[in-house]
Write an enzyme that holds these catalytic residues in place. Sequence first.
Site, PDB file in Angstrom:
ATOM      1  N   GLU A  25      19.361 -16.537  -6.066  1.00  0.00           N
ATOM      2  CA  GLU A  25      18.742 -15.290  -6.511  1.00  0.00           C
ATOM      3  C   GLU A  25      18.169 -15.457  -7.928  1.00  0.00           C
ATOM      4  O   GLU A  25      17.077 -14.965  -8.232  1.00  0.00           O
ATOM      5  CB  GLU A  25      19.773 -14.154  -6.457  1.00  0.00           C
ATOM      6  CG  GLU A  25      19.335 -12.832  -7.054  1.00  0.00           C
ATOM      7  CD  GLU A  25      18.112 -12.222  -6.363  1.00  0.00           C
ATOM      8  OE1 GLU A  25      17.665 -12.725  -5.319  1.00  0.00           O
ATOM      9  OE2 GLU A  25      17.585 -11.241  -6.912  1.00  0.00           O
ATOM     10  N   CYS A  28       0.825  -1.188   0.000  1.00  0.00           N
ATOM     11  CA  CYS A  28       0.000   0.000   0.000  1.00  0.00           C
ATOM     12  C   CYS A  28       0.877   1.262   0.000  1.00  0.00           C
ATOM     13  O   CYS A  28       1.923   1.298   0.644  1.00  0.00           O
ATOM     14  CB  CYS A  28      -0.939   0.108   1.199  1.00  0.00           C
ATOM     15  SG  CYS A  28      -2.085  -1.258   1.290  1.00  0.00           S
ATOM     16  N   ASN A  58      -1.910   2.682   5.444  1.00  0.00           N
ATOM     17  CA  ASN A  58      -0.917   1.673   5.068  1.00  0.00           C
ATOM     18  C   ASN A  58      -0.483   0.989   6.351  1.00  0.00           C
ATOM     19  O   ASN A  58      -0.079   1.653   7.300  1.00  0.00           O
ATOM     20  CB  ASN A  58       0.289   2.348   4.389  1.00  0.00           C
ATOM     21  CG  ASN A  58       1.458   1.390   4.205  1.00  0.00           C
ATOM     22  OD1 ASN A  58       1.259   0.199   4.042  1.00  0.00           O
ATOM     23  ND2 ASN A  58       2.664   1.925   4.219  1.00  0.00           N
ATOM     24  N   GLY A  59      -0.589  -0.346   6.377  1.00  0.00           N
ATOM     25  CA  GLY A  59      -0.210  -1.094   7.578  1.00  0.00           C
ATOM     26  C   GLY A  59      -1.262  -2.138   7.880  1.00  0.00           C
ATOM     27  O   GLY A  59      -2.101  -2.446   7.034  1.00  0.00           O
ATOM     28  N   LYS A 105       6.326  -4.222  -3.876  1.00  0.00           N
ATOM     29  CA  LYS A 105       7.761  -3.933  -3.792  1.00  0.00           C
ATOM     30  C   LYS A 105       8.247  -3.837  -2.340  1.00  0.00           C
ATOM     31  O   LYS A 105       9.283  -4.366  -1.994  1.00  0.00           O
ATOM     32  CB  LYS A 105       8.039  -2.622  -4.518  1.00  0.00           C
ATOM     33  CG  LYS A 105       9.491  -2.192  -4.474  1.00  0.00           C
ATOM     34  CD  LYS A 105      10.198  -2.610  -5.704  1.00  0.00           C
ATOM     35  CE  LYS A 105      11.669  -2.313  -5.686  1.00  0.00           C
ATOM     36  NZ  LYS A 105      12.424  -3.468  -6.177  1.00  0.00           N
ATOM     37  N   ARG A 149       3.991  -0.418  -4.872  1.00  0.00           N
ATOM     38  CA  ARG A 149       3.768  -0.869  -3.499  1.00  0.00           C
ATOM     39  C   ARG A 149       2.511  -1.718  -3.353  1.00  0.00           C
ATOM     40  O   ARG A 149       2.242  -2.281  -2.292  1.00  0.00           O
ATOM     41  CB  ARG A 149       3.654   0.337  -2.555  1.00  0.00           C
ATOM     42  CG  ARG A 149       4.908   1.156  -2.468  1.00  0.00           C
ATOM     43  CD  ARG A 149       4.665   2.375  -1.634  1.00  0.00           C
ATOM     44  NE  ARG A 149       4.531   2.039  -0.233  1.00  0.00           N
ATOM     45  CZ  ARG A 149       5.523   2.023   0.641  1.00  0.00           C
ATOM     46  NH1 ARG A 149       6.739   2.337   0.238  1.00  0.00           N
ATOM     47  NH2 ARG A 149       5.327   1.696   1.882  1.00  0.00           N
ATOM     48  N   GLU A 189       9.384 -15.278  -9.543  1.00  0.00           N
ATOM     49  CA  GLU A 189       8.505 -14.157  -9.189  1.00  0.00           C
ATOM     50  C   GLU A 189       7.979 -13.403 -10.404  1.00  0.00           C
ATOM     51  O   GLU A 189       6.876 -12.870 -10.353  1.00  0.00           O
ATOM     52  CB  GLU A 189       9.161 -13.207  -8.183  1.00  0.00           C
ATOM     53  CG  GLU A 189      10.293 -12.360  -8.724  1.00  0.00           C
ATOM     54  CD  GLU A 189      10.775 -11.329  -7.704  1.00  0.00           C
ATOM     55  OE1 GLU A 189      11.975 -11.092  -7.654  1.00  0.00           O
ATOM     56  OE2 GLU A 189       9.950 -10.769  -6.965  1.00  0.00           O
ATOM     57  N   TRP A 192      -2.369  -2.954  -1.640  1.00  0.00           N
ATOM     58  CA  TRP A 192      -1.977  -4.363  -1.719  1.00  0.00           C
ATOM     59  C   TRP A 192      -2.853  -5.039  -0.671  1.00  0.00           C
ATOM     60  O   TRP A 192      -2.697  -4.803   0.529  1.00  0.00           O
ATOM     61  CB  TRP A 192      -0.502  -4.507  -1.378  1.00  0.00           C
ATOM     62  CG  TRP A 192       0.012  -5.910  -1.496  1.00  0.00           C
ATOM     63  CD1 TRP A 192       0.357  -6.561  -2.644  1.00  0.00           C
ATOM     64  CD2 TRP A 192       0.249  -6.838  -0.427  1.00  0.00           C
ATOM     65  NE1 TRP A 192       0.786  -7.838  -2.351  1.00  0.00           N
ATOM     66  CE2 TRP A 192       0.737  -8.030  -1.002  1.00  0.00           C
ATOM     67  CE3 TRP A 192       0.091  -6.779   0.957  1.00  0.00           C
ATOM     68  CZ2 TRP A 192       1.061  -9.148  -0.248  1.00  0.00           C
ATOM     69  CZ3 TRP A 192       0.432  -7.892   1.706  1.00  0.00           C
ATOM     70  CH2 TRP A 192       0.911  -9.051   1.108  1.00  0.00           C
ATOM     71  N   LYS A 225      14.280 -14.806  -8.967  1.00  0.00           N
ATOM     72  CA  LYS A 225      13.914 -13.835 -10.012  1.00  0.00           C
ATOM     73  C   LYS A 225      12.978 -14.479 -11.021  1.00  0.00           C
ATOM     74  O   LYS A 225      11.966 -13.910 -11.406  1.00  0.00           O
ATOM     75  CB  LYS A 225      15.205 -13.362 -10.697  1.00  0.00           C
ATOM     76  CG  LYS A 225      15.233 -11.970 -11.165  1.00  0.00           C
ATOM     77  CD  LYS A 225      15.524 -10.936 -10.125  1.00  0.00           C
ATOM     78  CE  LYS A 225      14.862 -11.123  -8.807  1.00  0.00           C
ATOM     79  NZ  LYS A 225      15.212 -10.219  -7.785  1.00  0.00           N
ATOM     80  N   HIS A 240      21.408 -36.507  -4.160  1.00  0.00           N
ATOM     81  CA  HIS A 240      20.800 -36.889  -2.883  1.00  0.00           C
ATOM     82  C   HIS A 240      19.283 -36.726  -2.918  1.00  0.00           C
ATOM     83  O   HIS A 240      18.644 -36.688  -1.877  1.00  0.00           O
ATOM     84  CB  HIS A 240      21.414 -36.070  -1.740  1.00  0.00           C
ATOM     85  CG  HIS A 240      22.886 -36.297  -1.595  1.00  0.00           C
ATOM     86  ND1 HIS A 240      23.411 -37.494  -1.150  1.00  0.00           N
ATOM     87  CD2 HIS A 240      23.954 -35.527  -1.909  1.00  0.00           C
ATOM     88  CE1 HIS A 240      24.729 -37.429  -1.156  1.00  0.00           C
ATOM     89  NE2 HIS A 240      25.087 -36.235  -1.622  1.00  0.00           N
TER      90      HIS A 240
HETATM   91  C1  F6R Z   1      12.750 -10.005  -5.071  1.00  0.00           C
HETATM   92  C2  F6R Z   1      12.484  -8.890  -4.191  1.00  0.00           C
HETATM   93  C3  F6R Z   1      12.208  -9.178  -2.767  1.00  0.00           C
HETATM   94  C4  F6R Z   1      12.959  -8.161  -1.886  1.00  0.00           C
HETATM   95  C5  F6R Z   1      12.553  -8.351  -0.413  1.00  0.00           C
HETATM   96  C6  F6R Z   1      13.316  -7.411   0.488  1.00  0.00           C
HETATM   97  O1  F6R Z   1      13.007  -9.566  -6.356  1.00  0.00           O
HETATM   98  O2  F6R Z   1      12.472  -7.763  -4.597  1.00  0.00           O
HETATM   99  O3  F6R Z   1      12.547 -10.477  -2.422  1.00  0.00           O
HETATM  100  O4  F6R Z   1      14.326  -8.369  -2.066  1.00  0.00           O
HETATM  101  O5  F6R Z   1      11.195  -8.114  -0.283  1.00  0.00           O
HETATM  102  O6  F6R Z   1      13.066  -6.088   0.165  1.00  0.00           O
HETATM  103  P1  F6R Z   1      14.015  -4.942   0.690  1.00  0.00           P
HETATM  104  O7  F6R Z   1      15.335  -5.142   0.030  1.00  0.00           O
HETATM  105  O8  F6R Z   1      13.358  -3.664   0.284  1.00  0.00           O
HETATM  106  O9  F6R Z   1      14.119  -5.119   2.173  1.00  0.00           O
END
Ligand code: F6R
Length: 596
Positions: A470, A2, A100-101, A591, A27, A477, A74, A474, A493
């Site tokens: 990672e 949000c 937001n929260g 995000k 967000r 997601e 969100w 990527k 294993h």
């Molecule tokens: C993946 C991604 C998330 C963030 C995670 C932490 O692409 O963006 O996994 O890395 O939510 O976010 P921050 O770095 O803002 O604490």
Amino acid sequence: MCGIVGYVGKRDAVSLLLSGLRSLEYRGYDSSGIAVHTGAGISVVKRAGRLSVLEEALHERKVKGKCGIGHTRWATHGVATDINAHPFLSRCGKFAVVHNGILSNYLPLAAFLRERGVSLVSDTDSEVIAHLIDYYYTGDVLGAILRAIADVKGSFSLGVISVFEPNVVYGVRKDSPLIVGEGEGEYALCSDISGISFCDKYFPMDNGQVARITENGVTLYDFKGRKLPVSFVKRESDILDERELGTDDMLAEIRQIPTSLMIGHDSFPRERVRELFAEEVKDILVLGCGSAYHAGLVFAEAMREVAGECVRTEIASEFLTERPCVGKDTLVIAISQSGETADTLLAVGRAKEAGAKVLSLCNVRASSLVRQSDCALITRCGREMAVAATKSYVAQVQALLLICLEYADIKGKIAPSALDDFRAETAALSDKAEEVLRSESYIEKVALAAKDAEAVFFLGRKGDYAAAREGSLKLKEVSYLFSEAYPSGELKHGTLALMEHGVYGVIVATDPALFGKNAATVSEITCRGASAIVIAPASLAAEMPAGYVLCIPDAPPLFSPILSAVVMQLFAYYVAKARGCDVDRPRNLAKSVTVE
Ligand code: F6R
């Protein structure tokens, strides 16, 4: 999780609120809405779906005013519908609220309000706030807000307007971020600084503060109503904040990596880092979530290989334990792009309670994490808009590797000649990342081949395994393909049972010393019918027994995770595009994860 905005000034609030929401859409994008003083009361327009749906609605229903609030959602409580969208109006439309929260006690509050004849229309936790403020209003808006928030438990940042004060926006902050911005004869409120680009000064609100904002200025109060001093700081702009129009944010941000690496290298505060480690540090713990945690894994591997040091890494949400195993000799490195991730903030709070010192590695100077830390190192990769972390992850890894080199030097764990070689290499990384970008069209071709994979396994050893984790995150997601990462040695294993036709293995094989083992991994999976995509240094590419080889420039294995990350980010991007996914706004995600 949000985003909220507020505006008061001389200009058209609707267009400024919309432009703020556009910047905050990352967000959350389940619904959006605005509430504006029109002169004849408060008008609310809100719609489920992307911001464009709200923009269309506002096109038809002309709303005009110079003071208002807005929200992009969100969903946490209640599905994405028009009714559950913010802002919420109280009875007779006297107060409008965006939130937001998460409120932990909204059910008893809702019952309390219902007993007093209030009908709640939504399934959200947020709506109660508007009614509570209304319930407590006896002629003093600030007093009613303070009274209402005293009843509320949980995390919240709020924007509030009321018919009683047509040119005032209130902002409230507790455990969710909120920034106050100042432009020319206008003021704004926003979850992050990106949504108020017209403000050249700002200050981040602290927990337990209420801001009363008019076009003439800001008055700040604590939750007891006592006045607090206000001090704005000048906003710094960054070339990497610019958005490339007509290109997906994710792709534009990957393409910014060479510049970001150059800036990260040139601005690295080497002396400050050396001072930090000159003090007694017996134990290093890295905390983060998602990609930030993965950057920590690369760091731990580097510290083992370069400095012979054992560094602990923990997913921040898993650190919320009664026995944090840290003390006053522990340095916690908290990694976060946004600096607002609730799990990371809570974990840092816990570590500080136990006496640890906290160094944050963060991309947002005005963030809660930076303010909560003892010292901070800012990654200077510019604003990241796409939900998937790309340039910020690479900037984190770069900074951590530079920290690793300084640490190894100051503790006498690295020979001066090796240090010089590594330092020279750090300066070359930007050019090498540029070289990876030149192979974008081949990566796209390989991505097209893999777009209908039944599953994709990312495999690697040591630093390559950390990088593979990672790469896998990527891909899943943004493309929604099933994907997991495994250490290559673990295949036999158990996971080898899953290798068959239709399954892909991405083998991250950048370390020449491990060439034989990596080549064996490729054979093990291809002879069971799976397809192999190998990421290898240019000098070894021809020898890899795989159908597809994605090359990175030759570099010491220590730095390969930076280069292989760019390859895997482009791969994920093009797989997602080929599958028709919304790469910048993947389903169910946001995000900035500002809730636990
Ligand atoms: C993946 C991604 C998330 C963030 C995670 C932490 O692409 O963006 O996994 O890395 O939510 O976010 P921050 O770095 O803002 O604490």
